[in-house]
Design a protein around this motif. Structure first.
Motif, PDB file in Angstrom:
ATOM      1  N   VAL A  14       2.747   2.270 -11.599  1.00 24.88           N
ATOM      2  CA  VAL A  14       3.277   0.762 -11.738  1.00 24.88           C
ATOM      3  C   VAL A  14       2.338  -0.048 -10.922  1.00 24.88           C
ATOM      4  O   VAL A  14       2.364   0.285  -9.427  1.00 24.88           O
ATOM      5  N   ILE A  15       1.753  -0.975 -11.516  1.00 20.55           N
ATOM      6  CA  ILE A  15       0.899  -1.931 -10.574  1.00 20.55           C
ATOM      7  C   ILE A  15       1.422  -3.396 -10.738  1.00 20.55           C
ATOM      8  O   ILE A  15       1.093  -4.143 -11.919  1.00 20.55           O
ATOM      9  N   SER A  16       2.306  -3.995 -10.059  1.00 20.30           N
ATOM     10  CA  SER A  16       2.763  -3.663  -8.727  1.00 20.30           C
ATOM     11  C   SER A  16       4.210  -3.614  -8.751  1.00 20.30           C
ATOM     12  O   SER A  16       5.068  -4.049  -9.914  1.00 20.30           O
ATOM     13  N   SER A  45       8.099  -6.251  -2.025  1.00 20.08           N
ATOM     14  CA  SER A  45       7.767  -5.197  -3.029  1.00 20.08           C
ATOM     15  C   SER A  45       8.234  -3.975  -2.498  1.00 20.08           C
ATOM     16  O   SER A  45       8.542  -2.983  -3.152  1.00 20.08           O
ATOM     17  N   LEU A  46       7.987  -3.820  -1.301  1.00 20.94           N
ATOM     18  CA  LEU A  46       8.334  -2.433  -0.505  1.00 20.94           C
ATOM     19  C   LEU A  46       9.916  -2.179  -0.796  1.00 20.94           C
ATOM     20  O   LEU A  46      10.290  -0.973  -1.169  1.00 20.94           O
ATOM     21  N   ARG A  47      10.491  -3.202  -0.314  1.00 24.62           N
ATOM     22  CA  ARG A  47      12.064  -2.981  -0.584  1.00 24.62           C
ATOM     23  C   ARG A  47      12.356  -2.720  -2.054  1.00 24.62           C
ATOM     24  O   ARG A  47      13.429  -1.694  -2.148  1.00 24.62           O
ATOM     25  N   ARG A  48      11.827  -3.406  -3.128  1.00 20.53           N
ATOM     26  CA  ARG A  48      12.229  -3.138  -4.331  1.00 20.53           C
ATOM     27  C   ARG A  48      11.685  -1.709  -4.806  1.00 20.53           C
ATOM     28  O   ARG A  48      12.610  -1.101  -5.224  1.00 20.53           O
ATOM     29  N   ALA A  49      10.639  -1.199  -4.453  1.00 22.05           N
ATOM     30  CA  ALA A  49      10.056   0.104  -4.729  1.00 22.05           C
ATOM     31  C   ALA A  49      10.999   1.091  -4.387  1.00 22.05           C
ATOM     32  O   ALA A  49      11.597   2.213  -4.650  1.00 22.05           O
ATOM     33  N   ALA A  65      -3.424   4.181 -10.709  1.00 21.46           N
ATOM     34  CA  ALA A  65      -4.008   4.193 -12.379  1.00 21.46           C
ATOM     35  C   ALA A  65      -4.583   5.682 -12.602  1.00 21.46           C
ATOM     36  O   ALA A  65      -4.445   5.953 -13.554  1.00 21.46           O
ATOM     37  N   ASN A  66      -5.255   6.293 -11.548  1.00 20.14           N
ATOM     38  CA  ASN A  66      -5.820   7.458 -11.571  1.00 20.14           C
ATOM     39  C   ASN A  66      -4.834   8.634 -11.760  1.00 20.14           C
ATOM     40  O   ASN A  66      -5.137   9.551 -12.770  1.00 20.14           O
ATOM     41  N   GLN A  67      -3.551   8.487 -11.377  1.00 19.76           N
ATOM     42  CA  GLN A  67      -2.796   9.340 -11.597  1.00 19.76           C
ATOM     43  C   GLN A  67      -1.660   9.366 -12.833  1.00 19.76           C
ATOM     44  O   GLN A  67      -0.941  10.384 -13.227  1.00 19.76           O
ATOM     45  N   ALA A  68      -1.985   8.252 -13.672  1.00 18.39           N
ATOM     46  CA  ALA A  68      -0.874   7.928 -14.563  1.00 18.39           C
ATOM     47  C   ALA A  68      -1.605   8.291 -15.902  1.00 18.39           C
ATOM     48  O   ALA A  68      -2.785   8.082 -16.299  1.00 18.39           O
ATOM     49  N   ASP A  69      -0.554   8.525 -16.921  1.00 17.22           N
ATOM     50  CA  ASP A  69      -1.055   8.414 -18.449  1.00 17.22           C
ATOM     51  C   ASP A  69      -0.530   6.984 -18.845  1.00 17.22           C
ATOM     52  O   ASP A  69      -1.420   6.432 -19.691  1.00 17.22           O
ATOM     53  N   LEU A  70       0.354   6.491 -18.393  1.00 18.09           N
ATOM     54  CA  LEU A  70       0.722   4.868 -18.682  1.00 18.09           C
ATOM     55  C   LEU A  70       0.649   4.036 -17.504  1.00 18.09           C
ATOM     56  O   LEU A  70       1.385   4.251 -16.396  1.00 18.09           O
ATOM     57  N   VAL A  71      -0.306   3.213 -17.533  1.00 15.96           N
ATOM     58  CA  VAL A  71      -0.372   2.195 -16.370  1.00 15.96           C
ATOM     59  C   VAL A  71       0.187   0.895 -16.833  1.00 15.96           C
ATOM     60  O   VAL A  71      -0.364   0.352 -17.661  1.00 15.96           O
ATOM     61  N   LEU A  72       1.256   0.500 -15.919  1.00 16.43           N
ATOM     62  CA  LEU A  72       1.805  -0.672 -16.164  1.00 16.43           C
ATOM     63  C   LEU A  72       1.309  -1.729 -15.273  1.00 16.43           C
ATOM     64  O   LEU A  72       1.434  -1.501 -13.886  1.00 16.43           O
ATOM     65  N   LEU A  73       0.726  -2.790 -15.573  1.00 15.17           N
ATOM     66  CA  LEU A  73       0.339  -3.837 -14.651  1.00 15.17           C
ATOM     67  C   LEU A  73       1.457  -4.995 -14.866  1.00 15.17           C
ATOM     68  O   LEU A  73       1.471  -5.689 -15.933  1.00 15.17           O
ATOM     69  N   ALA A  74       2.030  -5.117 -13.820  1.00 16.77           N
ATOM     70  CA  ALA A  74       3.006  -6.171 -13.639  1.00 16.77           C
ATOM     71  C   ALA A  74       2.651  -7.198 -12.546  1.00 16.77           C
ATOM     72  O   ALA A  74       3.275  -7.072 -11.497  1.00 16.77           O
ATOM     73  N   VAL A  75       1.597  -7.976 -12.821  1.00 14.28           N
ATOM     74  CA  VAL A  75       0.731  -8.643 -11.674  1.00 14.28           C
ATOM     75  C   VAL A  75       0.764 -10.036 -12.423  1.00 14.28           C
ATOM     76  O   VAL A  75       1.133 -10.220 -13.766  1.00 14.28           O
ATOM     77  N   PRO A  76       0.634 -11.010 -11.578  1.00 19.95           N
ATOM     78  CA  PRO A  76       0.616 -12.705 -12.384  1.00 19.95           C
ATOM     79  C   PRO A  76      -0.408 -12.591 -13.320  1.00 19.95           C
ATOM     80  O   PRO A  76      -1.570 -11.804 -13.393  1.00 19.95           O
ATOM     81  N   ASP A  77       0.001 -13.480 -14.195  1.00 21.65           N
ATOM     82  CA  ASP A  77      -1.163 -13.648 -15.456  1.00 21.65           C
ATOM     83  C   ASP A  77      -2.505 -13.759 -15.226  1.00 21.65           C
ATOM     84  O   ASP A  77      -3.437 -13.164 -15.855  1.00 21.65           O
TER      85      ASP A  77
END
Length: 298
Positions: A14-16, A45-49, A65-77
């Motif tokens: 998850v990013i981020s 963000s650290l508290r939410r994580a 990203a390097n560790q994942a099969d599914l990379v989720l980008l939850a960053v500003p547009d």
């Protein structure tokens, strides 16, 4: 692994850990996937994580990203395109991965640099407002997920499967329609909050101490009626052609808060037009309302 899982268990990065990312990460984990890493920089963000993804490693975006099969980008547009180019340039993405972003405004094309190296691009936008709190995970089951993929039908099926695993209803939105889709939701959801809060402030200025108690039933009923009945749910002085009441409203609003007046005028005009087009309001009544709205206030 939950009984409802039919596909493979994915390693998710998850990013981020913003309001959306942390919640979707928690929901994917609950659906049987494994969140292996998350990026988080700010204290919030650290508290939410820590709250929603306890025990998950907090790493820089490229390592996530390097560790994942599914990379989720939850960053500003506006940050998506640059982030994708950076992940590709650093070799953090590889062929066979799934790369999904959560922006409502973008389709899958913003992920094109990753698609060129064999990554499956998806746009997954939950049609829900987020606070970044645990209750958001529960709310997802009542929401829709706007999904967009590349021309390959397999991508659409993957996007829909992920939405269903979260308990959400997948809704296909074509690439070229994402901008209008997002504008429509923002116009409704975001501006509704402004409208409700202006209403509350005006009620308090009118001496109503329990503004929320007064508003909740009528606003809830109005929303329910609008969703079920469309324009035929319109009520109030504009629908009746009561130009005198509209004039009184404008005078009262100007005395209380002049900044509210332009918004009232424009929404009343739109209401009169829609009521007339639907046949609820006669043409002469609509014209009388428009004349009242166009008059200069004394």
């Amino acid at each position: 692994m939950p009984a409802g899982r039919t596909g493979p268990r994915l390693r998710v990065g998850v990013i981020s850990a913003g309001r959306v990312g942390a919640v979707l990460g928690a929901a994917l984990q609950r659906a049987g996937h494994h969140v292996v890493a998350v990026s988080a920089v700010s204290d919030a963000s650290l508290r939410r994580a820590e709250s929603l993804l306890p025990g998950v490693a907090v790493l820089p975006p490229d390592e996530v990203a390097n560790q994942a099969d599914l990379v989720l980008l939850a960053v500003p547009d506006d940050a998506i395109a640059g982030l994708v180019r950076g992940l590709v340039a650093t070799g953090s993405l590889r062929s066979g991965q799934i790369l999904a972003h959560t922006s409502g405004a973008h389709g899958a094309s913003v992920l094109a640099p990753a698609e060129e190296i064999g990554v499956l691009p998806l746009a997954l936008h939950p049609a829900m407002t987020f606070t970044g709190r645990p209750e958001d995970v529960e709310r997802l089951s009542n929401a829709c997920m706007a999904v967009t993929a590349s021309a390959d039908e397999a991508g659409w099926h993957v996007a829909e499967a992920l939405a269903l695993e979260l308990g959400m209803e997948p809704v296909r939105v074509p690439e070229e329609s994402r901008g209008l889709y997002h504008a429509a939701l923002a116009h409704g959801a975001n501006h509704l909050i402004t409208l409700v809060n202006e209403c509350a402030e005006l009620l308090r200025r009118a001496g109503v101490e329990v503004a929320d108690r007064v508003m909740a039933p009528i606003l809830s009923a109005s929303l329910d009626n609008a969703l079920r009945l469309g324009d035929r749910a319109i009520t109030g002085p504009v629908m009746r052609g009561d130009a005198g009441t509209v004039r009184a409203h404008l005078a009262a609003l100007r005395a209380a808060d002049p900044e509210v007046v332009p918004g009232y005028r424009e929404l009343a005009r739109r209401t009169a037009t829609r009521a007339e087009q639907t046949g609820i309001l006669r043409a002469d009544g609509a014209e009388a309302v428009r004349e009242a709205l166009d008059e200069e206030l004394p």
